[in-house]
Scaffold this active site. Structure first.
Site, mmCIF file in Angstrom:
data_model
loop_
_atom_site.group_PDB
_atom_site.id
_atom_site.type_symbol
_atom_site.label_atom_id
_atom_site.label_comp_id
_atom_site.label_asym_id
_atom_site.label_seq_id
_atom_site.Cartn_x
_atom_site.Cartn_y
_atom_site.Cartn_z
ATOM 1 N N HIS A 147 36.116 40.394 42.199
ATOM 2 C CA HIS A 147 35.454 39.095 42.070
ATOM 3 C C HIS A 147 34.933 38.603 43.422
ATOM 4 C CE1 HIS A 147 34.863 35.053 40.227
ATOM 5 N NE2 HIS A 147 35.089 34.663 41.469
ATOM 6 N N HIS A 150 32.175 40.959 45.034
ATOM 7 C CA HIS A 150 30.881 40.807 44.360
ATOM 8 C C HIS A 150 30.202 39.504 44.746
ATOM 9 C CE1 HIS A 150 28.231 39.562 41.025
ATOM 10 N NE2 HIS A 150 27.895 40.826 41.013
ATOM 11 N N GLN A 211 27.939 44.405 31.082
ATOM 12 C CA GLN A 211 27.869 44.585 32.531
ATOM 13 C C GLN A 211 27.710 46.055 32.904
ATOM 14 O OE1 GLN A 211 31.595 42.584 33.061
ATOM 15 N NE2 GLN A 211 30.638 40.832 34.068
#
EC number: 2.3.1.199
Length: 281
Positions: A147, A150, A211
């Protein structure tokens, strides 16, 4: 003396490097130098991994349901707008989806593409709120490496994209990402509305698949560049970076998929007090 010589050489290298930058974006917010964004992103990492959790350690979690509902649906609308602008400034009106070079002119269409690239770049700073909401709600287990990495690397590298190549084949992944974000943040917004909307969220399990498909499509698209002998795209290094990112994030999300679904180590339920747990893109 050695330090002074190193400094002057560094400045000289920077001056030679920056001379190839796009003059159209020079005066736009955050575009004069990579230093301001580096400081902002450095503080973001420090806050979400250290300072924020420490400040919240002896405090009750904030109730941010209304803020998150507003935020998520704002991102949906903003993503729709950016997707439309990418289409109308190139991808739907002339781009071939193969060797599309950057138009550095000041034509209305070229400037529209450049502005859309900057909006996409700036949107990545807005999306830092994803992690800040986790911290303020004491959901620190959701502040994962995937998380934070990114959310940090995307805006930082996109500064260089806007600065040097605001358009062309290097923007396809942004077009695709805005479309994916419309779906994802719609889900997050509905999740934040509460348990009454759970029956409408049966498609949660397909988000990670979406994704993964995104990264595969990006990799296929950008890989064309390496097989076209006469492609005049101005910054091949960006094609290499995009290819590397697509494979890197594909592997990271495949690892997440394997851990969360195949091995049965699923993360906690998505909705609890109006938050989404699996927000990694």
């Amino acid at each position: 003396m050695a330090f002074s010589d190193l400094t002057s050489r560094t400045v000289h290298l920077y001056d030679n490097w920056i001379k190839d930058a796009d003059p159209r974006v020079e005066d736009w917010l955050l575009m004069s130098s990579p230093l301001p964004q580096t400081i902002l992103l450095g503080f973001y990492v420090y806050f979400v991994t250290s300072l924020g959790p420490k400040l919240m350690e002896n405090r009750k979690p904030f109730e941010l349901k209304k803020a998150m509902i507003t935020y998520n649906f704002f991102i949906v609308l903003f993503s729709v707008y950016m997707c439309y602008e990418f289409v109308m400034s190139g991808w739907g009106i002339g781009y071939s989806f193969r060797c599309d070079i950057v138009d550095y002119s000041r034509s209305p269409t070229a400037l529209r593409m450049a502005r859309t690239c900057w909006l996409y770049y700036f949107s990545k700073f807005i999306e830092l709120l994803d992690t800040i909401f986790f911290v303020l709600r004491k959901k620190n287990s959701q502040v994962t490496f995937l998380h934070v990495f990114h959310h940090t690397i995307m805006p930082w590298t996109w500064w260089f994209g806007v600065k040097f190549a605001a358009g062309g084949l290097g923007t396809f992944h942004a077009l695709l990402n805005t479309a994916v974000h419309v779906v994802m943040y719609s889900y997050y917004g509905l999740s934040a509305l509460g348990p009454a909307y759970q029956k409408y969220l049966w498609w949660k399990k397909y988000l990670t698949s979406l994704q993964l498909v995104q990264f595969v499509i990006v990799a296929i698209h950008i890989s064309q560049f390496f097989f076209m002998e006469d492609c005049k795209y101005q910054f091949p290094v960006f094609a290499c970076i995009i290819m590397s990112y697509s494979f890197m994030f594909l592997l990271l999300f495949l690892h997440f998929w394997y851990r969360a679904y195949t091995k049965g180590q699923r993360l906690p339920k998505t909705v609890k007090n109006g938050t989404c747990k699996n927000k990694d893109n």
